[in-house]
Write a protein that holds these residues in place. Structure first.
Motif, PDB file in Angstrom:
ATOM      1  N   PRO A 113     -25.200  10.210  22.560  1.00  0.00           N
ATOM      2  CA  PRO A 113     -24.953  10.885  21.269  1.00  0.00           C
ATOM      3  C   PRO A 113     -23.720  11.781  21.348  1.00  0.00           C
ATOM      4  CG  PRO A 113     -27.289  10.934  21.774  1.00  0.00           C
ATOM      5  CD  PRO A 113     -26.603  10.388  22.989  1.00  0.00           C
ATOM      6  N   PRO A 114     -22.808  11.659  20.385  1.00  0.00           N
ATOM      7  CA  PRO A 114     -21.580  12.464  20.408  1.00  0.00           C
ATOM      8  C   PRO A 114     -21.841  13.906  20.020  1.00  0.00           C
ATOM      9  CG  PRO A 114     -21.664  11.205  18.379  1.00  0.00           C
ATOM     10  CD  PRO A 114     -22.865  10.799  19.180  1.00  0.00           C
ATOM     11  N   SER A 115     -20.985  14.800  20.517  1.00  0.00           N
ATOM     12  CA  SER A 115     -21.104  16.220  20.164  1.00  0.00           C
ATOM     13  C   SER A 115     -19.706  16.812  20.024  1.00  0.00           C
ATOM     14  CB  SER A 115     -21.880  16.968  21.249  1.00  0.00           C
ATOM     15  OG  SER A 115     -21.891  18.360  20.991  1.00  0.00           O
ATOM     16  N   PHE A 116     -19.494  17.514  18.916  1.00  0.00           N
ATOM     17  CA  PHE A 116     -18.234  18.213  18.665  1.00  0.00           C
ATOM     18  C   PHE A 116     -18.575  19.621  18.182  1.00  0.00           C
ATOM     19  CE2 PHE A 116     -17.457  13.697  18.026  1.00  0.00           C
ATOM     20  CZ  PHE A 116     -16.300  13.464  18.746  1.00  0.00           C
ATOM     21  N   ALA A 117     -19.317  20.363  19.036  1.00  0.00           N
ATOM     22  CA  ALA A 117     -19.847  21.673  18.642  1.00  0.00           C
ATOM     23  C   ALA A 117     -18.755  22.641  18.227  1.00  0.00           C
ATOM     24  CB  ALA A 117     -20.667  22.270  19.786  1.00  0.00           C
ATOM     25  N   SER A 118     -17.580  22.579  18.882  1.00  0.00           N
ATOM     26  CA  SER A 118     -16.521  23.531  18.567  1.00  0.00           C
ATOM     27  C   SER A 118     -15.971  23.339  17.161  1.00  0.00           C
ATOM     28  CB  SER A 118     -15.384  23.392  19.582  1.00  0.00           C
ATOM     29  OG  SER A 118     -14.792  22.111  19.501  1.00  0.00           O
ATOM     30  N   ARG A 119     -16.287  22.196  16.549  1.00  0.00           N
ATOM     31  CA  ARG A 119     -15.815  21.934  15.191  1.00  0.00           C
ATOM     32  C   ARG A 119     -16.854  22.313  14.134  1.00  0.00           C
ATOM     33  NH1 ARG A 119     -11.490  18.482  14.139  1.00  0.00           N
ATOM     34  NH2 ARG A 119     -10.200  18.105  15.981  1.00  0.00           N
ATOM     35  N   VAL A 128     -22.249  22.077   9.782  1.00  0.00           N
ATOM     36  CA  VAL A 128     -23.487  22.810  10.028  1.00  0.00           C
ATOM     37  C   VAL A 128     -23.709  23.771   8.861  1.00  0.00           C
ATOM     38  CG1 VAL A 128     -23.328  22.628  12.533  1.00  0.00           C
ATOM     39  CG2 VAL A 128     -22.276  24.568  11.381  1.00  0.00           C
ATOM     40  N   ILE A 129     -24.925  24.244   8.722  1.00  0.00           N
ATOM     41  CA  ILE A 129     -25.275  25.124   7.606  1.00  0.00           C
ATOM     42  C   ILE A 129     -24.372  26.360   7.578  1.00  0.00           C
ATOM     43  CG2 ILE A 129     -27.018  26.416   8.894  1.00  0.00           C
ATOM     44  CD1 ILE A 129     -28.710  26.407   6.287  1.00  0.00           C
ATOM     45  N   GLY A 130     -23.960  26.716   6.367  1.00  0.00           N
ATOM     46  CA  GLY A 130     -23.112  27.887   6.193  1.00  0.00           C
ATOM     47  C   GLY A 130     -21.638  27.604   6.407  1.00  0.00           C
ATOM     48  N   HIS A 131     -21.257  26.342   6.564  1.00  0.00           N
ATOM     49  CA  HIS A 131     -19.869  25.982   6.810  1.00  0.00           C
ATOM     50  C   HIS A 131     -19.393  24.941   5.795  1.00  0.00           C
ATOM     51  CE1 HIS A 131     -20.916  27.991  10.512  1.00  0.00           C
ATOM     52  NE2 HIS A 131     -19.654  27.968  10.905  1.00  0.00           N
ATOM     53  N   LYS A 132     -18.074  24.799   5.652  1.00  0.00           N
ATOM     54  CA  LYS A 132     -17.476  23.828   4.738  1.00  0.00           C
ATOM     55  C   LYS A 132     -16.270  23.181   5.423  1.00  0.00           C
ATOM     56  CE  LYS A 132     -14.392  27.222   2.579  1.00  0.00           C
ATOM     57  NZ  LYS A 132     -13.970  27.874   1.316  1.00  0.00           N
ATOM     58  N   PRO A 133     -15.868  21.966   4.995  1.00  0.00           N
ATOM     59  CA  PRO A 133     -14.735  21.290   5.638  1.00  0.00           C
ATOM     60  C   PRO A 133     -13.434  22.068   5.467  1.00  0.00           C
ATOM     61  CG  PRO A 133     -16.022  19.744   4.309  1.00  0.00           C
ATOM     62  CD  PRO A 133     -16.511  21.113   3.958  1.00  0.00           C
ATOM     63  N   VAL A 134     -12.622  22.102   6.535  1.00  0.00           N
ATOM     64  CA  VAL A 134     -11.289  22.692   6.449  1.00  0.00           C
ATOM     65  C   VAL A 134     -10.405  21.800   5.581  1.00  0.00           C
ATOM     66  CG1 VAL A 134      -9.239  23.318   7.778  1.00  0.00           C
ATOM     67  CG2 VAL A 134     -11.520  23.810   8.698  1.00  0.00           C
ATOM     68  N   ASN A 135     -10.556  20.476   5.742  1.00  0.00           N
ATOM     69  CA  ASN A 135      -9.810  19.503   4.956  1.00  0.00           C
ATOM     70  C   ASN A 135     -10.793  18.522   4.338  1.00  0.00           C
ATOM     71  OD1 ASN A 135      -8.113  17.568   3.878  1.00  0.00           O
ATOM     72  ND2 ASN A 135      -7.223  16.931   5.842  1.00  0.00           N
ATOM     73  N   LEU A 136     -10.889  18.539   3.002  1.00  0.00           N
ATOM     74  CA  LEU A 136     -11.860  17.690   2.317  1.00  0.00           C
ATOM     75  C   LEU A 136     -11.591  16.202   2.516  1.00  0.00           C
ATOM     76  CD1 LEU A 136     -12.256  19.667  -1.043  1.00  0.00           C
ATOM     77  CD2 LEU A 136     -13.922  19.495   0.821  1.00  0.00           C
ATOM     78  N   THR A 173     -14.251   7.866  19.570  1.00  0.00           N
ATOM     79  CA  THR A 173     -12.927   8.181  19.030  1.00  0.00           C
ATOM     80  C   THR A 173     -12.899   9.636  18.567  1.00  0.00           C
ATOM     81  OG1 THR A 173     -13.646   7.321  16.869  1.00  0.00           O
ATOM     82  CG2 THR A 173     -12.460   5.800  18.324  1.00  0.00           C
ATOM     83  N   SER A 174     -11.713  10.126  18.269  1.00  0.00           N
ATOM     84  CA  SER A 174     -11.564  11.525  17.863  1.00  0.00           C
ATOM     85  C   SER A 174     -12.133  11.755  16.466  1.00  0.00           C
ATOM     86  CB  SER A 174     -10.086  11.923  17.882  1.00  0.00           C
ATOM     87  OG  SER A 174      -9.563  11.815  19.182  1.00  0.00           O
ATOM     88  N   LEU A 175     -12.674  12.956  16.273  1.00  0.00           N
ATOM     89  CA  LEU A 175     -13.225  13.329  14.970  1.00  0.00           C
ATOM     90  C   LEU A 175     -12.207  14.175  14.213  1.00  0.00           C
ATOM     91  CD1 LEU A 175     -15.660  13.492  12.991  1.00  0.00           C
ATOM     92  CD2 LEU A 175     -16.341  15.581  14.187  1.00  0.00           C
ATOM     93  N   GLU A 176     -11.915  13.793  12.971  1.00  0.00           N
ATOM     94  CA  GLU A 176     -10.980  14.569  12.146  1.00  0.00           C
ATOM     95  C   GLU A 176     -11.669  15.772  11.501  1.00  0.00           C
ATOM     96  OE1 GLU A 176      -9.003  12.260   9.207  1.00  0.00           O
ATOM     97  OE2 GLU A 176      -8.211  10.787  10.632  1.00  0.00           O
ATOM     98  N   LEU A 177     -12.939  15.599  11.110  1.00  0.00           N
ATOM     99  CA  LEU A 177     -13.646  16.658  10.388  1.00  0.00           C
ATOM    100  C   LEU A 177     -13.763  17.923  11.231  1.00  0.00           C
ATOM    101  CD1 LEU A 177     -15.369  17.565   7.906  1.00  0.00           C
ATOM    102  CD2 LEU A 177     -17.370  16.678   9.135  1.00  0.00           C
ATOM    103  N   SER A 178     -13.405  19.045  10.650  1.00  0.00           N
ATOM    104  CA  SER A 178     -13.594  20.352  11.272  1.00  0.00           C
ATOM    105  C   SER A 178     -14.046  21.311  10.179  1.00  0.00           C
ATOM    106  CB  SER A 178     -12.292  20.840  11.906  1.00  0.00           C
ATOM    107  OG  SER A 178     -12.488  22.074  12.574  1.00  0.00           O
ATOM    108  N   CYS A 179     -15.005  22.162  10.491  1.00  0.00           N
ATOM    109  CA  CYS A 179     -15.607  23.021   9.466  1.00  0.00           C
ATOM    110  C   CYS A 179     -15.412  24.497   9.799  1.00  0.00           C
ATOM    111  CB  CYS A 179     -17.093  22.716   9.326  1.00  0.00           C
ATOM    112  SG  CYS A 179     -17.431  20.985   8.866  1.00  0.00           S
ATOM    113  N   THR A 180     -15.348  25.298   8.749  1.00  0.00           N
ATOM    114  CA  THR A 180     -15.171  26.739   8.891  1.00  0.00           C
ATOM    115  C   THR A 180     -16.252  27.450   8.074  1.00  0.00           C
ATOM    116  OG1 THR A 180     -13.566  28.546   8.730  1.00  0.00           O
ATOM    117  CG2 THR A 180     -13.586  26.959   6.926  1.00  0.00           C
ATOM    118  N   ARG A 181     -16.501  28.708   8.410  1.00  0.00           N
ATOM    119  CA  ARG A 181     -17.567  29.453   7.722  1.00  0.00           C
ATOM    120  C   ARG A 181     -17.281  29.616   6.235  1.00  0.00           C
ATOM    121  NH1 ARG A 181     -18.887  35.016  10.454  1.00  0.00           N
ATOM    122  NH2 ARG A 181     -16.626  35.162  10.692  1.00  0.00           N
TER     123      ARG A 181
END
Length: 472
Positions: free
Chosen positions: A270-276, A301-309, A323-331
């Motif tokens: 299972p992939p993990s990109f916790a820092s994102r 994750v809960i309480g976060h939204k995409p940096v780039n929609l 492969t690399s994940l483009e999605l990154s989320c911020t509070r």
């Protein structure tokens, strides 16, 4: 008649009440973040008396940021004064390219390294030696890069070179092999003199049929066991935890196996990109392994939204790697909370997880229990509190004394009351109290006493162990 002079026994008792004054000392100072070290004459000292001064110098490979900065500190009251000296890494300068080569450098400061790299068609003469920036500059010297030379290519069992072999070959020179009549050539027929002075790839083989395929993590489920002649076939299946890439069914033909033997590729965990700040979507959460080529999706994750929609939310399992994940989320932001009636919020921020503590204006206090609000996924929880005017109940009674005015049922913020003692008694403390911000009178009420109070002056490092009385 009162006693005017302390007798020797009372003086002895007073002496026993005094603790010995112990002068403070300093432990060895350390300013590691400034890249400094104590000079040699102070290194073995374990403690320093008050007023001692020590000096620092730069650690090896470093130099002062400011040549005029003081290098000394002094022990004052168990603390060291601030150190001005701060040191930075020395520079060795950049290494110039050398004949037929250059340096691959990590930098040009103390501790950085420079790896020699020869130009294409050249190779290092002797052992490769990486140079290091030392205290006095770069160690070592420029290496020698000489033209690549390959010795004669390896002989081929049951085959030979198409041309007469030479004693040596230059970089990229090619040689070709052929098999004896009736045998099949398996592999690459042409090899080239490579950058490390050897021919590549590995030489081919001349066989009567096809070589036995080597496929890690695969098992044969059809066809015969080796050796393999023209027309023989094999069928493969991968072991559990691996995915077949290619055709499972292969046939031995004149030019080798057709199609190429397959591969068994390990499945992905299972992939993990916790820092994102992302998590797998619910439909993938329970899966423990993913076959090669599988695609999964992520969400914030809960309480976060995409940096780039527009960022892709999917990754694919390729060769046991995701492969690399483009999605990154911020509070998420809850926005700032406005001031409320007779109060405001003391906020740690306005993003998910931040808090806002209600604070009433001076003269007001919270009605009920204080409740800190938190920025949640859907916004701020809770609601504005109520700040009501500060009220103090009647002040405490005074033993052997009373208020100067009749007490009221309640008092407003900063209202004052004053006390007086009964005749013949002394008032010790503040005679006037005020209604404070927490709804109580402050400071503590005074006392009415008839004893003589002896006040000791400002005596530092002296401790009283027993009560001392003067008896009339």
């Amino acid at each position: 008649m009162g006693c005017k002079v302390l007798c020797p026994s009372v003086a002895l008792l007073a002496y026993l009440m005094i603790c010995e004054h112990v002068r403070a000392e300093c432990t060895p100072p350390s300013f590691a973040s400034r890249n400094v070290v104590l000079t040699a004459n102070h290194l073995s000292t374990q403690s320093f008396s008050d007023g001692s001064t020590v000096t620092f110098e730069c650690v090896i490979g470093h130099k002062p940021v400011n040549l005029k900065a003081s290098r000394s500190v002094t022990c004052e009251q168990n603390q060291w004064t601030s150190l001005e000296l701060s040191c930075t890494r020395k520079s060795c300068g950049s290494l110039a390219d050398f004949l037929n080569g250059r340096y691959d450098m990590t930098g040009n400061l103390f501790g950085d390294t420079a790896k020699p790299v020869c130009h294409t068609g050249y190779m290092l003469a002797g052992k490769e030696t990486t140079r290091t920036c030392r205290d006095q500059g770069w160690d070592g010297r420029d290496p020698l890069c000489e033209p690549v030379k390959c010795s004669a290519p390896p002989a081929l069992e049951n085959g030979q070179l198409q041309d007469e072999p030479l004693d040596s070959y230059d970089y990229l020179d090619a040689v070709s092999y052929r098999c004896n009549t009736g045998l099949n050539l398996i592999g690459q027929s042409t090899l080239h003199c490579s950058e490390d002075g050897t021919f590549k790839p590995d030489p081919p083989k001349c066989v009567d049929g096809c070589l036995t395929p080597t496929i890690p993590n695969a098992k044969r489920i059809g066809g015969k066991s080796p050796p393999y002649k023209l027309g023989n076939f094999i069928e493969y299946k991968c072991e559990d935890g691996y995915t077949l890439k290619g055709d499972a069914y292969i046939v031995c033909k004149a030019n080798g196996w057709s199609p190429e033997p397959p591969q068994c590729i390990a499945e992905c965990t299972p992939p993990s990109f916790a820092s994102r700040n992302v998590v797998l979507t619910a439909n993938h959460l329970s899966t423990q392994s993913f076959s090669d080529g599988s695609t999964v999706t992520f969400e914030c994750v809960i309480g976060h939204k995409p940096v780039n929609l527009k960022a892709s939310r999917s990754v694919t399992c390729e060769q046991n790697q995701w492969t690399s994940l483009e999605l990154s989320c911020t509070r998420k932001s809850c926005g700032s909370l406005a001031d409320f009636l007779n109060g405001r919020y003391d906020m740690t921020g306005n993003l998910f997880g931040d808090t806002a503590k209600p604070v009433c204006h001076t003269g007001y206090m919270l009605a009920g229990k204080e409740t800190t609000r938190t920025c949640r996924d859907q916004g701020w929880d809770g609601r504005d509190p109520l700040c009501e005017s500060v009220k103090c109940s009647a002040p405490p009674a005074l033993e052997n004394g009373q208020l100067q005015d009749e007490p009221l049922d309640s008092y407003d913020y900063l209202d004052a009351v004053s006390y007086r003692c009964n005749t013949g008694l002394n008032l010790i403390g503040q005679s006037t109290l005020h209604c404070s911000e927490d709804g109580t009178f402050k400071p503590d009420p005074p006392k009415c006493v008839g004893k003589l109070w002896l006040k000791l002056g400002n005596l530092q490092n002296i401790f009283i162990k027993h009560d001392l009385y003067l008896i009339s």
